[in-house]
Design a protein around this motif. Structure first.
Motif, PDB file in Angstrom:
ATOM      1  N   ILE A  21      13.396 -30.800  17.023  1.00  0.00           N
ATOM      2  CA  ILE A  21      12.389 -31.872  17.013  1.00  0.00           C
ATOM      3  C   ILE A  21      12.660 -32.825  15.845  1.00  0.00           C
ATOM      4  CG2 ILE A  21       9.942 -32.370  16.695  1.00  0.00           C
ATOM      5  CD1 ILE A  21       9.346 -29.741  18.153  1.00  0.00           C
ATOM      6  N   ASP A  22      12.977 -32.243  14.679  1.00  0.00           N
ATOM      7  CA  ASP A  22      13.325 -33.050  13.504  1.00  0.00           C
ATOM      8  C   ASP A  22      14.470 -33.999  13.839  1.00  0.00           C
ATOM      9  OD1 ASP A  22      11.438 -32.035  11.861  1.00  0.00           O
ATOM     10  OD2 ASP A  22      12.777 -30.771  10.677  1.00  0.00           O
ATOM     11  N   VAL A  24      15.561 -35.060  16.781  1.00  0.00           N
ATOM     12  CA  VAL A  24      15.179 -36.082  17.755  1.00  0.00           C
ATOM     13  C   VAL A  24      14.354 -37.180  17.076  1.00  0.00           C
ATOM     14  CG1 VAL A  24      13.784 -36.532  19.813  1.00  0.00           C
ATOM     15  CG2 VAL A  24      15.282 -34.527  19.733  1.00  0.00           C
ATOM     16  N   LEU A  25      13.372 -36.760  16.263  1.00  0.00           N
ATOM     17  CA  LEU A  25      12.524 -37.748  15.589  1.00  0.00           C
ATOM     18  C   LEU A  25      13.329 -38.616  14.630  1.00  0.00           C
ATOM     19  CD1 LEU A  25       9.302 -35.662  14.927  1.00  0.00           C
ATOM     20  CD2 LEU A  25       9.512 -37.675  16.382  1.00  0.00           C
ATOM     21  N   VAL A  28      15.019 -41.167  16.745  1.00  0.00           N
ATOM     22  CA  VAL A  28      14.111 -42.158  17.327  1.00  0.00           C
ATOM     23  C   VAL A  28      13.513 -43.074  16.250  1.00  0.00           C
ATOM     24  CG1 VAL A  28      12.039 -42.492  18.722  1.00  0.00           C
ATOM     25  CG2 VAL A  28      13.597 -40.619  19.257  1.00  0.00           C
ATOM     26  N   PHE A  29      13.158 -42.466  15.100  1.00  0.00           N
ATOM     27  CA  PHE A  29      12.606 -43.264  13.990  1.00  0.00           C
ATOM     28  C   PHE A  29      13.534 -43.172  12.781  1.00  0.00           C
ATOM     29  CE2 PHE A  29       9.018 -41.304  16.282  1.00  0.00           C
ATOM     30  CZ  PHE A  29       8.366 -42.436  16.746  1.00  0.00           C
ATOM     31  N   SER A  33      13.774 -40.971   8.622  1.00  0.00           N
ATOM     32  CA  SER A  33      14.621 -39.805   8.371  1.00  0.00           C
ATOM     33  C   SER A  33      14.855 -39.473   6.891  1.00  0.00           C
ATOM     34  CB  SER A  33      15.932 -39.889   9.151  1.00  0.00           C
ATOM     35  OG  SER A  33      16.552 -41.115   8.953  1.00  0.00           O
ATOM     36  N   LEU A  36      11.842 -37.571   5.880  1.00  0.00           N
ATOM     37  CA  LEU A  36      11.788 -36.285   6.579  1.00  0.00           C
ATOM     38  C   LEU A  36      12.700 -35.272   5.890  1.00  0.00           C
ATOM     39  CD1 LEU A  36      10.663 -34.778   8.998  1.00  0.00           C
ATOM     40  CD2 LEU A  36      12.550 -35.621  10.368  1.00  0.00           C
TER      41      LEU A  36
ATOM     42  N   LEU B  52       7.590 -31.945   8.528  1.00  0.00           N
ATOM     43  CA  LEU B  52       7.309 -32.931   9.568  1.00  0.00           C
ATOM     44  C   LEU B  52       5.983 -33.627   9.323  1.00  0.00           C
ATOM     45  CD1 LEU B  52       8.109 -31.416  13.081  1.00  0.00           C
ATOM     46  CD2 LEU B  52       8.742 -33.661  12.238  1.00  0.00           C
ATOM     47  N   THR B  55       5.753 -36.000   6.486  1.00  0.00           N
ATOM     48  CA  THR B  55       6.467 -37.249   6.741  1.00  0.00           C
ATOM     49  C   THR B  55       5.652 -38.191   7.617  1.00  0.00           C
ATOM     50  OG1 THR B  55       8.513 -36.004   6.644  1.00  0.00           O
ATOM     51  CG2 THR B  55       8.631 -38.231   7.550  1.00  0.00           C
ATOM     52  N   PHE B  56       5.127 -37.636   8.720  1.00  0.00           N
ATOM     53  CA  PHE B  56       4.450 -38.510   9.669  1.00  0.00           C
ATOM     54  C   PHE B  56       2.952 -38.634   9.404  1.00  0.00           C
ATOM     55  CE2 PHE B  56       8.431 -37.455  11.651  1.00  0.00           C
ATOM     56  CZ  PHE B  56       8.839 -38.701  12.105  1.00  0.00           C
TER      57      PHE B  56
END
Lengths: 182, 160
Positions: A21-22, A24-25, A28-29, A33, A36, B52, B55-56
Motif C-alpha cells: 500500500i505504501d 502504491v500510494l 500515486v502521490f 513519498s 511517508l 501511513l 503522513t496522510f
C-alpha cells in the motif's frame, strides 16, 4: 527451506500488505513519498531502539521476580493496594500504549489479576507523569490536573466494567512467546 | 537520554544476573528474544500503519480539520480524529495548545486529547494479539464514551 520462507511470509503478511500500500500510494502521490519514508523510518528507528531493552527487562523480571510476590502484591486478593500499585506502575511509565501490552502480559502471567492489569493499562494510557508535566506546560495546570483526577475515576469504572462483562475464558493476556499463537 | 538510561539499566542488570547465575541470564535472554521475535511481525504492521497515518493525517492536516470546530459536531469530529490517530504526547500537547489559540473550544480539545490517549484504532490488531478482540472492543468503546465525560468535567472546572 521453502516451508520456513512460506511461514515467514505468512507471519509478515499484514506488514507486507502495508508495504505494498505504501508503494502504491508513493507512486500515486509522489509529493507525499518523502514524508511517508521519513515518518515510517523514524517510527521504526524509535521503536526498535526502545523495544529491545524493554523486552530484556521483562525477561529479567521473569527470571528474578517470583510468582508468589506478584501474586501477593497484584493478585486477585491484593485489593485496593494492588490496584493503587498498578496506578503507580502505569503512571511511572513512559512511551506509547502499545509498549504496555508486553508488560501487561508478563504481569498477568506472573499472577496479577485481570482487573489490576486493566487498571495498569488505563494508568499507562492516561496518567503518565512525564506526559502530565508536558501537558501542564502546554495546556495549564487546571486542565491537566482535572483530566488526571477524572481519569483515575474513569480507569476504575472501565476496569470494573470490562472485568464484569468479559467471560472468564476471555479474561487473560495471551502469551506471545510461542505455541499458542492464534 | 531516556533510551540510554533504559539500555544501561537493562544491560547492567543482565550483567549482574550473569555474574550471579548464568542459567538465569540465559533464560532471561531466551525469553526476551522469543517474545520479541514472535510479536515483531505485528509490531512491524502497526508501525507501518502509523507511518501511513502520520503522513496522510499529519498534525498540520488535523489542525486544519479541527480549526475552529465547536459544538457537539466539533466534539464528534475531534473524538474520531483522536481515536484513529496516534500522535506522541510531545507533539499532541503543543498542537492542542495552538488549536486553542486558533479558536477551537476546550471541550473539543479535551475530547481529542482523551481519545488520543486511550483509544487506538491503528493499534487494535496488536492489542487483540495480547488481549483478544472482545477486550479491544470493550476497552476502546468504553474509553471513547468516557472521553466525552472527561471533557464535560474539564469544561466545568476550566470553563469553556
Amino acid at each position: 527451506m521453502t516451508k520456513t520462507a512460506l511461514a515467514a511470509v505468512k507471519r509478515y503478511r499484514a506488514a507486507l500488505a502495508l508495504l505494498l500500500i505504501d508503494a502504491v500510494l508513493a507512486l500515486v502521490f509522489p509529493h507525499f513519498s518523502p514524508a511517508l519514508i521519513r515518518n515510517t523510518w523514524s517510527n521504526f528507528a524509535e521503536m526498535l531502539s526502545v523495544l529491545p531493552p524493554v523486552f530484556l527487562i521483562l525477561g529479567l523480571l521473569d527470571v528474578w521476580v517470583p510468582r508468589q510476590t506478584v501474586m501477593r502484591c497484584l493478585g486477585p486478593g491484593s485489593g485496593i493496594l494492588g490496584a493503587l500499585l498498578c496506578i503507580f506502575l502505569g503512571a511511572a511509565a513512559a512511551g506509547p500504549l502499545y509498549g504496555a501490552f508486553p508488560v501487561a502480559e508478563t504481569m498477568h502471567r506472573k499472577g496479577a489479576s485481570y482487573f489490576n492489569v486493566m487498571v495498569f493499562l488505563g494508568a499507562w494510557s492516561t496518567l503518565k507523569i512525564p506526559m502530565a508535566i508536558f501537558e501542564t506546560s502546554a495546556l495549564g495546570a487546571r486542565f491537566s490536573l482535572t483530566r488526571w483526577v477524572t481519569n483515575v475515576f474513569v480507569i476504575f469504572v472501565v476496569a470494573t466494567v470490562i472485568n464484569r462483562v468479559l467471560p472468564p475464558a476471555e479474561k487473560c493476556v495471551r502469551t506471545t512467546d510461542g505455541n499458542d499463537g492464534e | 537520554m531516556f533510551t540510554l538510561a533504559l539500555y544501561l539499566f537493562a544491560f547492567g542488570w543482565l550483567g549482574l544476573t550473569y555474574l550471579k547465575d548464568r542459567q538465569k541470564a540465559r533464560a532471561a535472554v531466551t525469553k526476551c528474544c522469543r517474545s520479541f521475535f514472535n510479536i515483531f511481525p505485528d509490531f512491524a504492521a502497526v508501525l507501518l500503519l502509523v507511518g501511513l497515518m502520520l503522513t496522510f493525517l499529519a498534525p498540520e492536516t488535523i489542525a486544519r480539520l479541527i480549526g475552529k470546530s465547536s459544538g457537539a459536531a466539533g466534539m464528534f469530529l475531534t473524538s474520531v480524529l483522536g481515536a484513529i490517530t496516534l500522535i506522541p504526547g510531545f507533539v499532541a500537547f503543543p498542537l492542542a495548545a495552538s488549536l486553542l489559540k486558533m479558536g477551537a473550544g476546550i471541550a473539543q480539545i479535551a475530547v481529542f486529547i482523551s481519545t488520543l490517549m486511550t483509544v487506538g484504532v491503528v493499534t487494535a490488531p496488536l492489542e487483540a494479539k495480547y488481549f483478544g478482540w472482545r477486550e479491544v472492543l470493550w476497552r476502546n468503546g468504553l474509553n471513547y464514551l468516557f472521553a466525552f465525560f472527561t471533557a464535560l468535567v474539564i469544561v466545568k472546572v476550566v470553563g469553556a
